[in-house]
Design a protein around this motif. Structure first.
Motif, short mmCIF file in Angstrom:
data_model
loop_
_atom_site.label_atom_id
_atom_site.label_comp_id
_atom_site.label_asym_id
_atom_site.label_seq_id
_atom_site.Cartn_x
_atom_site.Cartn_y
_atom_site.Cartn_z
N GLN A 1 -1.65 -6.09 -6.55
CA GLN A 1 -1.44 -5.25 -5.37
C GLN A 1 -0.87 -6.05 -4.21
O GLN A 1 0.06 -5.60 -3.51
CB GLN A 1 -2.76 -4.60 -4.94
CG GLN A 1 -3.33 -3.59 -5.91
CD GLN A 1 -4.61 -2.97 -5.36
OE1 GLN A 1 -4.65 -2.48 -4.24
NE2 GLN A 1 -5.66 -3.01 -6.16
N ARG B 1 0.57 4.34 -3.48
CA ARG B 1 0.44 3.96 -4.89
C ARG B 1 -0.52 2.78 -5.05
O ARG B 1 -1.37 2.78 -5.95
CB ARG B 1 1.82 3.61 -5.46
CG ARG B 1 1.81 3.30 -6.95
CD ARG B 1 3.21 3.11 -7.50
NE ARG B 1 3.85 1.92 -6.95
CZ ARG B 1 4.82 1.93 -6.04
NH1 ARG B 1 5.25 3.08 -5.55
NH2 ARG B 1 5.36 0.81 -5.60
N SER C 1 -4.28 2.76 -6.88
CA SER C 1 -4.47 1.89 -8.04
C SER C 1 -5.82 1.18 -8.03
O SER C 1 -6.21 0.58 -9.04
CB SER C 1 -3.33 0.85 -8.12
OG SER C 1 -3.51 -0.18 -7.17
N ASP D 1 -8.27 1.77 -10.87
CA ASP D 1 -8.16 0.93 -12.06
C ASP D 1 -8.80 -0.44 -11.82
O ASP D 1 -9.46 -0.99 -12.72
CB ASP D 1 -6.70 0.76 -12.45
CG ASP D 1 -6.03 2.09 -12.79
OD1 ASP D 1 -6.75 3.03 -13.18
OD2 ASP D 1 -4.80 2.20 -12.66
#
Length: 321
Positions: free
Chosen positions: A285, A299, A303, A306
């Protein structure tokens, strides 16, 4: 007239909602404003509230080396409770921020500032969600119930934090990661140091992902005087994100070591692989962070579901070894 923009049934769409989400496409029109108040069109917040709960439960099971059918209920109860309490918390946030939300492009179509739901209706909806959550909480032991009531303090304070501190993300972390303490206690009957370490890891993780999220509103926030770590850090944000990455991984690793240290070497190594995989994802990231890329920021923020699932996976596997 032909060509005029028409408002969709059930009120205007929210700017950062998941595209083609079930609320906008399948929910009854009358229910959509209430479901949007609860952010049902944006499930990432529920995941971020739920995952520390699962961390705490699995780590408690690693320490006690026992599992029961009631743990399965704790697992499911946390999922239901996280959905409802996230909904109640977001409703409270929108009630508190209704004047600010109307002045920010991303939030001006939210149900309260756009007039779809009155404050009174929102209060009733918030209370209904909290009441069902209370019914779930009362199935746990007394220590967990007490922690559940204490969790209301950071939840109530958070919406106002952005008005008096540059660190509202810290207050969000205090609220969003409380489930690590509660789920641990629901299994074990009392708090332990691994749970507290886990809670601190979650708080630092929240500083990481919510700083990324806050960069979406940095210009509007500056205009209306809202404080955030994104505004505070500015061009230094990547350096601060690196600090938060390192801090969260170290704390999560230490919690795993505390929790699985007395188990077999394979079990311990698998448990420690969770923080490693988690840190790998945060590093991904960080490498893709661009402060001016609105869609990219969303986005990256999403994320984190996850990223948070990785310790869940490895803790669960370690429990079976």
């Amino acid at each position: 007239m032909q060509g005029d923009a028409q408002e969709p049934e059930g009120g205007p769409l929210i700017a950062d909602a998941v595209k083609d989400n079930w609320v906008d496409t399948r929910a009854p029109a009358w229910a959509r404003p209430y479901l949007r108040l609860s952010r049902m069109d944006r499930p990432i917040g529920t995941w971020l509230l739920l995952l520390p709960c699962w961390w705490g439960l699995l780590l408690a099971m690693l320490v006690s080396d026992r599992a029961s059918w009631f743990d399965l209920w704790i697992f499911a109860g946390c999922a239901i409770g996280a959905t409802l309490m996230r909904g109640a918390g977001c409703t409270w946030n929108d009630i508190s921020d209704r004047d600010f939300d109307g002045a920010v492009e991303r939030t001006r179509n939210r149900p309260i500032p756009s007039g779809q739901v009155s404050v009174r209706q929102a209060l009733i909806w918030m209370s209904a969600q909290a009441l069902v959550s209370l019914c779930i909480l009362l199935t746990f032991n007394w220590a967990a119930i007490a922690l559940g009531f204490l969790s209301l303090v950071p939840v109530l304070v958070y919406p106002f934090a952005k008005r008096f501190t540059w660190w509202p993300q810290l207050f969000l972390g205090l609220a969003f990661n409380w489930g690590a303490l509660l789920a641990w206690t629901a299994h074990s009957g009392s708090l332990g140091w691994p749970a507290i370490t886990l809670y601190c890891a979650g708080i630092v993780w929240t500083l990481f992902y919510d700083t990324i999220y806050a960069h979406q509103d940095i210009e509007d926030d500056a205009l209306i005087g809202i404080k955030s770590t994104a505004r505070l850090f500015g061009a230094q944000t990547p350096s601060w994100l690196l600090y938060f990455l390192i801090g969260s991984v170290i704390l999560l690793g230490f919690a795993a070591l505390q929790g699985a240290g007395a188990r077999s070497i394979p079990s311990l190594l698998i448990a420690l692989a969770g923080p490693w995989a988690f840190g790998w994802h945060l590093n991904w990231q960080l490498r893709h962070f661009r402060s001016g890329d609105q869609s990219g920021l969303v986005r990256l923020f999403r994320s984190n579901r996850d990223a948070g699932l990785m310790p869940v996976l490895f803790f669960a596997i370690a429990l079976c070894v």
